[in-house]
Scaffold this motif. Structure first.
Motif, PDB file in Angstrom:
ATOM      1  N   ASP A  90       0.980  -1.118  -0.168  1.00  0.00           N
ATOM      2  CA  ASP A  90       0.122   0.225  -0.200  1.00  0.00           C
ATOM      3  C   ASP A  90       0.777   1.211   0.096  1.00  0.00           C
ATOM      4  O   ASP A  90       0.975   1.896   1.139  1.00  0.00           O
ATOM      5  CB  ASP A  90      -0.941   0.051   1.303  1.00  0.00           C
ATOM      6  CG  ASP A  90      -1.930   1.326   1.157  1.00  0.00           C
ATOM      7  OD1 ASP A  90      -2.073   1.910   0.411  1.00  0.00           O
ATOM      8  OD2 ASP A  90      -2.593   1.229   2.149  1.00  0.00           O
ATOM      9  N   ASP A  92       0.502   4.169  -0.789  1.00  0.00           N
ATOM     10  CA  ASP A  92      -0.151   5.436  -0.404  1.00  0.00           C
ATOM     11  C   ASP A  92       0.005   5.816   1.039  1.00  0.00           C
ATOM     12  O   ASP A  92      -0.137   6.968   1.649  1.00  0.00           O
ATOM     13  CB  ASP A  92      -1.562   5.750  -0.969  1.00  0.00           C
ATOM     14  CG  ASP A  92      -1.328   6.159  -2.479  1.00  0.00           C
ATOM     15  OD1 ASP A  92      -0.217   6.710  -2.869  1.00  0.00           O
ATOM     16  OD2 ASP A  92      -2.082   5.683  -3.462  1.00  0.00           O
ATOM     17  N   ASN A  93      -0.255   4.621   1.791  1.00  0.00           N
ATOM     18  CA  ASN A  93      -0.166   4.630   3.134  1.00  0.00           C
ATOM     19  C   ASN A  93       1.146   4.218   3.978  1.00  0.00           C
ATOM     20  O   ASN A  93       0.902   4.178   5.229  1.00  0.00           O
ATOM     21  CB  ASN A  93      -1.397   3.842   3.659  1.00  0.00           C
ATOM     22  CG  ASN A  93      -2.735   4.768   3.321  1.00  0.00           C
ATOM     23  OD1 ASN A  93      -2.977   5.651   3.620  1.00  0.00           O
ATOM     24  ND2 ASN A  93      -3.655   3.737   2.542  1.00  0.00           N
ATOM     25  N   ALA A  98       7.036  12.052   1.851  1.00  0.00           N
ATOM     26  CA  ALA A  98       6.343  12.587   0.641  1.00  0.00           C
ATOM     27  C   ALA A  98       7.257  12.315  -0.546  1.00  0.00           C
ATOM     28  O   ALA A  98       6.619  12.007  -1.594  1.00  0.00           O
ATOM     29  CB  ALA A  98       5.584  13.681   0.980  1.00  0.00           C
ATOM     30  N   ARG A 101       7.575   8.928  -1.867  1.00  0.00           N
ATOM     31  CA  ARG A 101       6.313   8.303  -2.298  1.00  0.00           C
ATOM     32  C   ARG A 101       6.097   9.059  -3.681  1.00  0.00           C
ATOM     33  O   ARG A 101       5.581   8.231  -4.466  1.00  0.00           O
ATOM     34  CB  ARG A 101       5.115   8.710  -1.443  1.00  0.00           C
ATOM     35  CG  ARG A 101       3.737   8.219  -1.692  1.00  0.00           C
ATOM     36  CD  ARG A 101       2.613   8.626  -0.977  1.00  0.00           C
ATOM     37  NE  ARG A 101       2.892   9.177   0.374  1.00  0.00           N
ATOM     38  CZ  ARG A 101       3.239   8.221   1.358  1.00  0.00           C
ATOM     39  NH1 ARG A 101       3.083   7.083   1.202  1.00  0.00           N
ATOM     40  NH2 ARG A 101       3.278   8.606   2.480  1.00  0.00           N
ATOM     41  N   HIS A 105       5.743   7.136  -7.423  1.00  0.00           N
ATOM     42  CA  HIS A 105       4.563   7.071  -8.369  1.00  0.00           C
ATOM     43  C   HIS A 105       5.352   7.388  -9.769  1.00  0.00           C
ATOM     44  O   HIS A 105       4.623   6.769 -10.646  1.00  0.00           O
ATOM     45  CB  HIS A 105       3.515   8.056  -7.824  1.00  0.00           C
ATOM     46  CG  HIS A 105       2.642   7.796  -6.875  1.00  0.00           C
ATOM     47  ND1 HIS A 105       1.494   6.906  -7.023  1.00  0.00           N
ATOM     48  CD2 HIS A 105       2.533   8.178  -5.430  1.00  0.00           C
ATOM     49  CE1 HIS A 105       0.822   6.901  -5.923  1.00  0.00           C
ATOM     50  NE2 HIS A 105       1.408   7.500  -4.945  1.00  0.00           N
ATOM     51  N   THR A 124       4.411  17.071  -8.968  1.00  0.00           N
ATOM     52  CA  THR A 124       4.290  16.790  -7.410  1.00  0.00           C
ATOM     53  C   THR A 124       5.658  16.133  -6.781  1.00  0.00           C
ATOM     54  O   THR A 124       5.720  16.700  -5.750  1.00  0.00           O
ATOM     55  CB  THR A 124       3.251  15.537  -7.523  1.00  0.00           C
ATOM     56  OG1 THR A 124       2.118  15.894  -8.023  1.00  0.00           O
ATOM     57  CG2 THR A 124       3.019  15.005  -6.267  1.00  0.00           C
TER      58      THR A 124
END
Length: 184
Positions: A90, A92-93, A98, A101, A105, A124
Motif C-alpha cells: 500500500d 499511499d499509506n 512524501a 512516495r 509514483h 508533485t
C-alpha cells in the motif's frame, strides 16, 4: 531449468547471477549500471534506490528481482523489511517521506510506459522536494528494472523458494556493492 543451457549449476547461480556468468561481456556493464544507479553518490540513500528497484520489480511480478531488491533495500533501511512490505502492499499509506512516495509514483508510471510519466507527477515530486537528478535517476532505475525483470523472466531463470535466501547476497551488496559478483 532456464530456457537456455547456462553451462553451470542453476541451483547455485539463481536468477540474474547465472545470466551474468553466462555472458560476462554483457554482465559486467549491467553490474556497472546497477552500481552507478543504486550505490553511487546520490541524494537518495542506497536503501531508497533499492526500494525503487524492488517496487518496480514487484509491479512487474518478477519474483527474483523483487525478492532480491526487497532484501537489499531492507538491510539498508532502518525500518527494514516491514517498511518494504508496506510499500509493496500500500504505497499511499506506507510510512515513507512524501518525496519518496512521489518518486515511487513516477517509477510506477515508468513501469507501465515511459509516456505515463506526466508533468503532474513530476510537479508533485518537485513540490515534495525532489531534484531533477532524483527524478532523472528514478526514471532510469525504473526503466532499467523493467529491462532486468524481462531479462530474468524472459530466460526462465530459477528463483529461490525461500525469501531468506536473499539475505546472504543482501549483506554482501550492502557492504561490497554489485561489481564483485563476477569475481566470486
Amino acid at each position: 531449468m532456464a530456457h537456455i543451457d547456462l553451462g553451470q549449476d542453476e541451483q547455485v547461480y539463481l536468477g540474474i547471477h547465472g545470466l551474468i556468468r553466462y555472458r560476462p561481456e554483457t554482465g559486467r556493464p549491467l553490474l556497472a549500471l546497477n552500481e552507478a544507479l543504486l550505490r553511487g553518490p546520490h541524494p537518495l540513500t542506497p536503501g531508497e534506490r533499492e526500494l525503487i528497484a524492488a517496487y518496480v520489480s514487484g509491479r512487474n511480478e518478477c519474483r527474483f528481482c523483487q525478492g532480491a531488491h526487497s532484501a537489499f533495500a531492507a538491510v539498508q533501511l532502518d525500518e527494514g523489511m516491514p517498511l518494504v512490505d508496506q510499500v509493496h502492499a500500500d504505497l499511499d499509506n506506507a510510512p515513507i517521506s512524501a518525496k519518496l512516495r512521489a518518486l515511487l509514483h513516477i517509477a510506477a508510471a515508468v513501469q507501465v510506459s515511459g509516456r505515463e510519466v506526466t508533468p503532474e507527477l513530476v510537479a508533485t515530486a518537485r513540490a515534495e522536494g525532489a531534484t531533477d537528478l532524483e527524478i532523472h535517476d528514478t526514471v532510469l532505475i525504473a526503466a532499467a528494472y523493467c529491462m532486468f525483470n524481462r531479462y530474468v523472466d524472459g530466460l526462465g531463470t530459477l528463483v529461490p523458494d525461500d525469501q531468506e535466501w536473499y539475505l546472504g547476497p543482501a549483506a554482501r551488496v550492502a557492504t561490497q556493492g554489485y561489481l564483485p559478483v563476477l569475481d566470486r
